[in-house]
Design a protein around this motif. Structure first.
Motif, PDB file in Angstrom:
ATOM      1  N   HIS A  10      -5.341  -5.149  -5.763  1.00 36.45           N
ATOM      2  CA  HIS A  10      -5.685  -3.992  -6.286  1.00 36.45           C
ATOM      3  C   HIS A  10      -7.489  -3.902  -6.110  1.00 36.45           C
ATOM      4  CE1 HIS A  10      -1.899  -3.936  -7.738  1.00 36.45           C
ATOM      5  NE2 HIS A  10      -2.088  -4.699  -8.873  1.00 36.45           N
ATOM      6  N   GLY A  11      -8.150  -4.915  -6.278  1.00 42.50           N
ATOM      7  CA  GLY A  11      -9.846  -4.687  -5.942  1.00 42.50           C
ATOM      8  C   GLY A  11     -10.157  -4.238  -4.632  1.00 42.50           C
ATOM      9  N   THR A  12      -9.211  -4.041  -3.650  1.00 38.87           N
ATOM     10  CA  THR A  12      -9.866  -4.022  -2.409  1.00 38.87           C
ATOM     11  C   THR A  12     -10.893  -2.947  -2.052  1.00 38.87           C
ATOM     12  OG1 THR A  12      -7.618  -4.587  -1.575  1.00 38.87           O
ATOM     13  CG2 THR A  12      -9.128  -3.744   0.321  1.00 38.87           C
ATOM     14  N   ASP A  13     -10.734  -1.831  -2.499  1.00 36.85           N
ATOM     15  CA  ASP A  13     -11.741  -0.768  -2.487  1.00 36.85           C
ATOM     16  C   ASP A  13     -12.991  -1.224  -2.921  1.00 36.85           C
ATOM     17  OD1 ASP A  13     -10.017   0.914  -0.946  1.00 36.85           O
ATOM     18  OD2 ASP A  13      -9.361   2.152  -3.114  1.00 36.85           O
ATOM     19  N   GLU A  24      -3.397  -9.545  -0.338  1.00 33.77           N
ATOM     20  CA  GLU A  24      -2.016  -9.189   0.378  1.00 33.77           C
ATOM     21  C   GLU A  24      -2.287  -8.462   1.796  1.00 33.77           C
ATOM     22  OE1 GLU A  24      -1.019  -5.441  -0.504  1.00 33.77           O
ATOM     23  OE2 GLU A  24      -3.298  -5.861  -0.534  1.00 33.77           O
ATOM     24  N   ARG A  25      -0.893  -8.130   2.347  1.00 38.74           N
ATOM     25  CA  ARG A  25      -1.050  -7.564   3.721  1.00 38.74           C
ATOM     26  C   ARG A  25      -1.796  -6.243   3.727  1.00 38.74           C
ATOM     27  NH1 ARG A  25       2.643 -10.713   5.965  1.00 38.74           N
ATOM     28  NH2 ARG A  25       4.085 -11.747   4.818  1.00 38.74           N
ATOM     29  N   THR A  26      -1.707  -5.475   2.952  1.00 32.75           N
ATOM     30  CA  THR A  26      -2.481  -4.012   2.876  1.00 32.75           C
ATOM     31  C   THR A  26      -4.029  -4.220   2.847  1.00 32.75           C
ATOM     32  OG1 THR A  26      -0.787  -3.048   1.748  1.00 32.75           O
ATOM     33  CG2 THR A  26      -2.606  -1.915   1.838  1.00 32.75           C
ATOM     34  N   CYS A  27      -4.510  -5.167   2.047  1.00 30.59           N
ATOM     35  CA  CYS A  27      -5.808  -5.638   2.006  1.00 30.59           C
ATOM     36  C   CYS A  27      -6.326  -6.418   3.160  1.00 30.59           C
ATOM     37  CB  CYS A  27      -6.093  -6.772   0.652  1.00 30.59           C
ATOM     38  SG  CYS A  27      -7.531  -7.572   0.718  1.00 30.59           S
ATOM     39  N   GLU A  28      -5.570  -7.057   3.874  1.00 34.00           N
ATOM     40  CA  GLU A  28      -5.963  -7.705   4.904  1.00 34.00           C
ATOM     41  C   GLU A  28      -6.288  -6.669   6.090  1.00 34.00           C
ATOM     42  OE1 GLU A  28      -4.536 -11.192   7.858  1.00 34.00           O
ATOM     43  OE2 GLU A  28      -3.348 -10.877   6.160  1.00 34.00           O
ATOM     44  N   LYS A  29      -5.275  -5.786   6.156  1.00 35.89           N
ATOM     45  CA  LYS A  29      -5.491  -4.786   7.151  1.00 35.89           C
ATOM     46  C   LYS A  29      -6.749  -3.678   6.961  1.00 35.89           C
ATOM     47  CE  LYS A  29      -0.640  -4.161   8.492  1.00 35.89           C
ATOM     48  NZ  LYS A  29      -0.938  -4.681   9.779  1.00 35.89           N
ATOM     49  N   ARG A  30      -6.792  -3.570   5.716  1.00 37.20           N
ATOM     50  CA  ARG A  30      -8.128  -2.778   5.366  1.00 37.20           C
ATOM     51  C   ARG A  30      -9.246  -3.545   5.895  1.00 37.20           C
ATOM     52  NH1 ARG A  30     -10.128   0.723   1.217  1.00 37.20           N
ATOM     53  NH2 ARG A  30     -12.072   1.519   1.895  1.00 37.20           N
ATOM     54  N   ASP A  75     -19.413  -7.128 -10.816  1.00 37.42           N
ATOM     55  CA  ASP A  75     -18.227  -6.740 -11.628  1.00 37.42           C
ATOM     56  C   ASP A  75     -17.537  -5.670 -10.639  1.00 37.42           C
ATOM     57  OD1 ASP A  75     -18.690  -7.810 -14.225  1.00 37.42           O
ATOM     58  OD2 ASP A  75     -20.415  -6.575 -14.287  1.00 37.42           O
ATOM     59  N   LEU A  76     -16.528  -5.778 -10.348  1.00 34.27           N
ATOM     60  CA  LEU A  76     -15.586  -5.316  -9.443  1.00 34.27           C
ATOM     61  C   LEU A  76     -14.683  -4.461 -10.053  1.00 34.27           C
ATOM     62  CD1 LEU A  76     -15.389  -7.307  -6.240  1.00 34.27           C
ATOM     63  CD2 LEU A  76     -17.126  -5.813  -6.719  1.00 34.27           C
ATOM     64  N   ALA A  77     -14.285  -3.191 -10.011  1.00 37.77           N
ATOM     65  CA  ALA A  77     -13.266  -2.466 -10.407  1.00 37.77           C
ATOM     66  C   ALA A  77     -11.990  -2.975 -10.017  1.00 37.77           C
ATOM     67  CB  ALA A  77     -13.418  -0.869 -10.080  1.00 37.77           C
ATOM     68  N   ASP A  78     -10.829  -2.871 -10.914  1.00 37.62           N
ATOM     69  CA  ASP A  78      -9.469  -3.161 -10.727  1.00 37.62           C
ATOM     70  C   ASP A  78      -9.239  -4.352 -10.245  1.00 37.62           C
ATOM     71  OD1 ASP A  78      -8.781  -0.233 -10.729  1.00 37.62           O
ATOM     72  OD2 ASP A  78      -9.426   0.046  -8.928  1.00 37.62           O
ATOM     73  N   THR A  79      -9.837  -5.427 -10.695  1.00 37.83           N
ATOM     74  CA  THR A  79      -9.648  -6.716 -10.606  1.00 37.83           C
ATOM     75  C   THR A  79     -10.149  -7.382 -11.742  1.00 37.83           C
ATOM     76  OG1 THR A  79      -9.948  -8.994  -9.547  1.00 37.83           O
ATOM     77  CG2 THR A  79     -11.685  -7.085  -9.423  1.00 37.83           C
ATOM     78  N   ASP A  80      -9.445  -8.619 -12.364  1.00 35.75           N
ATOM     79  CA  ASP A  80      -9.835  -9.258 -13.493  1.00 35.75           C
ATOM     80  C   ASP A  80     -11.007 -10.374 -13.340  1.00 35.75           C
ATOM     81  OD1 ASP A  80      -7.843 -10.888 -12.196  1.00 35.75           O
ATOM     82  OD2 ASP A  80      -6.779 -11.445 -13.639  1.00 35.75           O
ATOM     83  N   HIS A  81     -11.463 -10.646 -12.027  1.00 32.77           N
ATOM     84  CA  HIS A  81     -12.453 -11.416 -11.744  1.00 32.77           C
ATOM     85  C   HIS A  81     -13.885 -10.802 -11.201  1.00 32.77           C
ATOM     86  CE1 HIS A  81      -9.880 -15.427 -11.471  1.00 32.77           C
ATOM     87  NE2 HIS A  81      -8.655 -14.468 -11.269  1.00 32.77           N
TER      88      HIS A  81
END
Length: 324
Positions: free
Chosen positions: A119-122, A142-148, A305-311
Motif C-alpha cells: 500500500h505504501g509503494t507510492d 507484492e508483485r505490483t510493488c515489485e513491477k513499480r 513517515d510514509l503514507a499508507d503503511t503502518d511502519h
C-alpha cells in the motif's frame, strides 16, 4: 459511639486490603514479564507481545507501588521498588557501540521500509527519489510493488516474489550476486553486493510477527537470522528489515550477540519507535532495524513517515572500513 468507630476502622482496613490486592495483581503481571527479561527468554503468549512495550510497563509498576504505599503494604512497596529498578536497568540501550578504527573504504546510504502489503509503494518511491539510498530493503512488496520499483534507477535486485506480505526485494546500485536468503513464512531474500571491490553480505529480515499461535515460528525464524549473522566469518554484513522484534526480545538480542550492531544504537536512536506509525513517535516500538557488522560505522539514523503503511522507514548512512 464505639460501634461507629469500629465500623470506620473496618472500612479503612477493607479499603487497604482491596488496594493491596490491586497492587499485588499489577506487580505480579509485570513481574512475569520482567522475570522473562531477567532469564533472557521470550516466554509464551502474552509475554512476547508485552516485552515489545517494556518501557511502558513503568506505568502499571508505578500504580502498583502507589497502591502498596496507600495500603501500607510494606512487602508490596519493596516488591514495587525492585521491579521498578529492574525496568529502569533493562530500558538502557543494549548492544555494542564500538566502531571500527581502520581507514574508510566506501560510504553509502541504506534504507529499509515495510510498505504494508504494497500500500505504501507510492510513498516509498517518493522517499527513494528524495533520499537517494544506494541499498534498499523493502518488506511486503507484492508483485505490483515489485513491477513499480523496476522503473527506478536500481539496476540490481534480489527478490522473493509473492502476494500480500510474502513478497520482498533488495534494491542496489552496486552489483549483486543472489544467494539463497533465509527461508521463512514471508520472503527474506539475500545477496552479496560488490561495493567498490569489496564483498558485502546483504540479508532482508522479515520473520513472522509474534501473534498468538505463531510465537514458535517467530522464534524459529529469528533464530535462522541469528544463524545467518553468526555464519559471516568476519565478512562485512548488513541485515535489515522489519524484525517484528525489539531490543527487549531475547531472540533479537541473540542476533546482536552474534556479532552485529544496531545502527540506531550506534547513533543514539535505539528507542525511537518505527511501529505503529500512526502513534509514533509518541507511542510505539522500534522493530525495524539496520544491523551492521563491526566493519561499519554509522552516522545519524533517520525515521521517515510514509503514507499508507503502518511502519516508519529507517535511513542510515554507513561507512565500510578496512579491517583493523
Amino acid at each position: 459511639m464505639g460501634t461507629a468507630v469500629e465500623e470506620r476502622v473496618d472500612t479503612r482496613a477493607g479499603g487497604r486490603r482491596f488496594m493491596a490486592w490491586c497492587a499485588g495483581l499489577l506487580l505480579a503481571g509485570v513481574s512475569v514479564v520482567v522475570g522473562c527479561r531477567v532469564a533472557d527468554t521470550d516466554g509464551i503468549t502474552p509475554v512476547p507481545q508485552l516485552l515489545a512495550f517494556l518501557p511502558w510497563l513503568l506505568v502499571p509498576t508505578g500504580l502498583g507501588l502507589l497502591g502498596a504505599l496507600i495500603a501500607r503494604w510494606w512487602v508490596g512497596v519493596v516488591w514495587g521498588v525492585v521491579v521498578l529498578g529492574l525496568l529502569a536497568w533493562f530500558i538502557e540501550p543494549y548492544g555494542r557501540t564500538g566502531g571500527p578504527s581502520g581507514p574508510a573504504l566506501a560510504s553509502f546510504r541504506v534504507l529499509t521500509s515495510n510498505i504494508e502489503f504494497g500500500h505504501g509503494t507510492d510513498a516509498l518511491v517518493a522517499a527513494l527519489r528524495r533520499e537517494n539510498p544506494e541499498v534498499v530493503f523493502v518488506s511486503e512488496c507484492e508483485r505490483t510493488c515489485e513491477k513499480r520499483l523496476e522503473q527506478l534507477d536500481y539496476p540490481h535486485r534480489a527478490a522473493v516474489a509473492g502476494n500480500g506480505s510474502k513478497g520482498s526485494v533488495i534494491l542496489s546500485r552496486f552489483p549483486l550476486r543472489a544467494t539463497d536468503g533465509v527461508p521463512g513464512t514471508m520472503g527474506m531474500p539475500g545477496a552479496v553486493a560488490e561495493v567498490d571491490g569489496h564483498a558485502v553480505r546483504l540479508q532482508l529480515a522479515h520473520p513472522m510477527p509474534p501473534l498468538p499461535g505463531h510465537v514458535d515460528a517467530w522464534k524459529r525464524e529469528l533464530g535462522d537470522l541469528r544463524d545467518f549473522a553468526a555464519a559471516g566469518e568476519g565478512a562485512p554484513t548488513i541485515l535489515a528489515g522489519d524484525f517484528n522484534a525489539s531490543q527487549d526480545h531475547a531472540a533479537f538480542r541473540h542476533i546482536l550477540d552474534a556479532g552485529l550492531r544496531d545502527a540506531a544504537r550506534l547513533t543514539d536512536e535505539d528507542r525511537t519507535p518505527t511501529w505503529p506509525s500512526r502513534t509514533a513517535p509518541t507511542l510505539g516500538v522500534q522493530i525495524d532495524h539496520v544491523l551492521v557488522s563491526k566493519d561499519f560505522s554509522a552516522r545519524k539514523a533517520r525515521f521517515l513517515d510514509l503514507a499508507d503503511t503502518d511502519h516508519r522507514a529507517v535511513v542510515v548512512d554507513v561507512t565500510l572500513h578496512r579491517p583493523d
